[in-house]
Design a protein around this motif. Structure first.
Motif, PDB file in Angstrom:
ATOM      1  N   ILE A  33       0.825  -1.282  -0.007  1.00  0.00           N
ATOM      2  CA  ILE A  33      -0.096  -0.162   0.215  1.00  0.00           C
ATOM      3  C   ILE A  33       0.793   1.245  -0.127  1.00  0.00           C
ATOM      4  O   ILE A  33       0.258   2.247  -0.281  1.00  0.00           O
ATOM      5  CB  ILE A  33      -0.889   0.047   1.263  1.00  0.00           C
ATOM      6  N   VAL A  38      -0.214   1.841  -6.251  1.00  0.00           N
ATOM      7  CA  VAL A  38      -1.225   1.452  -5.487  1.00  0.00           C
ATOM      8  C   VAL A  38      -2.119   2.736  -5.176  1.00  0.00           C
ATOM      9  O   VAL A  38      -3.335   2.547  -5.086  1.00  0.00           O
ATOM     10  CB  VAL A  38      -0.732   0.513  -4.277  1.00  0.00           C
ATOM     11  N   VAL A  42      -6.240   3.195  -6.089  1.00  0.00           N
ATOM     12  CA  VAL A  42      -6.990   3.217  -5.050  1.00  0.00           C
ATOM     13  C   VAL A  42      -7.860   4.784  -5.418  1.00  0.00           C
ATOM     14  O   VAL A  42      -9.106   4.748  -5.191  1.00  0.00           O
ATOM     15  CB  VAL A  42      -6.573   3.039  -3.862  1.00  0.00           C
ATOM     16  N   LEU A  74      -3.422  -6.102  -6.296  1.00  0.00           N
ATOM     17  CA  LEU A  74      -4.617  -5.499  -5.521  1.00  0.00           C
ATOM     18  C   LEU A  74      -5.805  -6.487  -5.450  1.00  0.00           C
ATOM     19  O   LEU A  74      -6.406  -6.618  -4.411  1.00  0.00           O
ATOM     20  CB  LEU A  74      -4.956  -4.118  -6.039  1.00  0.00           C
ATOM     21  N   GLU A  75      -5.950  -7.138  -6.469  1.00  0.00           N
ATOM     22  CA  GLU A  75      -7.257  -8.003  -6.593  1.00  0.00           C
ATOM     23  C   GLU A  75      -6.652  -9.163  -5.700  1.00  0.00           C
ATOM     24  O   GLU A  75      -7.510  -9.645  -4.946  1.00  0.00           O
ATOM     25  CB  GLU A  75      -7.137  -8.636  -8.066  1.00  0.00           C
ATOM     26  N   ASP A  77      -4.818  -9.440  -3.088  1.00  0.00           N
ATOM     27  CA  ASP A  77      -5.225  -8.736  -1.623  1.00  0.00           C
ATOM     28  C   ASP A  77      -6.325  -8.489  -1.246  1.00  0.00           C
ATOM     29  O   ASP A  77      -6.744  -8.263  -0.048  1.00  0.00           O
ATOM     30  CB  ASP A  77      -4.223  -7.646  -1.486  1.00  0.00           C
ATOM     31  N   LEU A  79      -8.379  -6.033  -2.577  1.00  0.00           N
ATOM     32  CA  LEU A  79      -8.704  -4.477  -2.384  1.00  0.00           C
ATOM     33  C   LEU A  79      -9.480  -3.974  -3.658  1.00  0.00           C
ATOM     34  O   LEU A  79     -10.167  -2.983  -3.671  1.00  0.00           O
ATOM     35  CB  LEU A  79      -7.424  -3.905  -2.086  1.00  0.00           C
ATOM     36  N   LEU A  80      -9.238  -4.956  -4.786  1.00  0.00           N
ATOM     37  CA  LEU A  80     -10.145  -4.541  -5.870  1.00  0.00           C
ATOM     38  C   LEU A  80     -10.796  -5.835  -6.358  1.00  0.00           C
ATOM     39  O   LEU A  80     -10.250  -6.719  -6.204  1.00  0.00           O
ATOM     40  CB  LEU A  80      -9.496  -3.648  -6.820  1.00  0.00           C
ATOM     41  N   LEU A  96     -13.139  -0.855  -6.277  1.00  0.00           N
ATOM     42  CA  LEU A  96     -12.650  -1.213  -4.861  1.00  0.00           C
ATOM     43  C   LEU A  96     -13.727  -2.213  -4.181  1.00  0.00           C
ATOM     44  O   LEU A  96     -15.010  -2.009  -4.465  1.00  0.00           O
ATOM     45  CB  LEU A  96     -12.576   0.092  -4.294  1.00  0.00           C
ATOM     46  N   THR A  97     -13.201  -3.137  -3.390  1.00  0.00           N
ATOM     47  CA  THR A  97     -13.927  -4.002  -2.428  1.00  0.00           C
ATOM     48  C   THR A  97     -14.290  -3.009  -1.270  1.00  0.00           C
ATOM     49  O   THR A  97     -13.610  -1.814  -1.232  1.00  0.00           O
ATOM     50  CB  THR A  97     -13.242  -5.365  -2.307  1.00  0.00           C
ATOM     51  N   GLY A 100     -10.921  -2.437   0.214  1.00  0.00           N
ATOM     52  CA  GLY A 100     -10.200  -1.367  -0.669  1.00  0.00           C
ATOM     53  C   GLY A 100     -10.621   0.070  -0.500  1.00  0.00           C
ATOM     54  O   GLY A 100      -9.892   0.981  -0.124  1.00  0.00           O
ATOM     55  N   LEU A 103      -9.497   1.550   2.910  1.00  0.00           N
ATOM     56  CA  LEU A 103      -8.000   1.963   2.735  1.00  0.00           C
ATOM     57  C   LEU A 103      -8.300   3.540   1.930  1.00  0.00           C
ATOM     58  O   LEU A 103      -7.487   4.533   2.270  1.00  0.00           O
ATOM     59  CB  LEU A 103      -7.382   0.959   1.847  1.00  0.00           C
TER      60      LEU A 103
END
Length: 153
Positions: A33, A38, A42, A74-75, A77, A79-80, A96-97, A100, A103
């Motif tokens: 991050i 990143v 984001v 990111l996917e 982890d 986050l998206l 974004l999830t 994510g 964050l």
């Protein structure tokens, strides 16, 4: 066999994620991050789902390879999300999830801070570089004399 209390288990779990330890998974996440791409991705996804090509245009200077690697990480982890729509040609959207999105306020604050404080940072850089341009790296005293070392004792 010794039993552990809930408090002991929580304490042990916290110790498992000490980012100051080199092997800690939390450090790996901090490295992820802390990456400039990143942060920018984001922030760009804060406006809602975007296509790969839209992200590429918005993030000036990112290579296709770096954008793809960062999006995949990111996917991975969580986050998206990457959504492929079966059209011709296929449409791929990134969003974004909830993880994510959590964050986002932190990374947005860092981005905003950088933009707001850039004039002051640039002034400090100019001052530092002009001192370093003296040929001594700005490490000597006013008359070019090395400062006395501090001796503990």
């Amino acid at each position: 066999m010794a039993t552990t209390t809930a408090a002991q288990r929580r304490s042990a779990a916290r110790a498992d994620y000490d980012a100051y330890l080199a092997e800690c998974p939390a450090r790996q996440l901090l490295e992820r991050i802390g990456d400039k791409w990143v942060s920018l991705i984001v922030n760009a996804l804060a406006d809602g789902p975007q296509r790969y090509s839209d992200l590429r245009r918005r993030l000036a200077g990112v290579s296709e390879k770096m954008l793809t690697q960062t999006l995949r990480a990111l996917e991975r982890d969580g986050l998206l999300t990457r959504t492929v729509t079966g059209a011709v040609p296929a449409r791929v959207d990134y969003a974004l999830t909830p993880l994510g999105a959590g964050l986002l306020p932190l990374l947005r604050a860092i981005k905003d801070w950088a933009e707001e404080n850039m004039p002051e940072v640039l002034a400090h850089r100019e001052t530092h570089d002009s001192l370093a341009g003296r040929g001594d790296g700005g490490l000597t005293g006013p008359q070019g004399v090395e400062p006395e070392p501090v001796v503990a004792g």
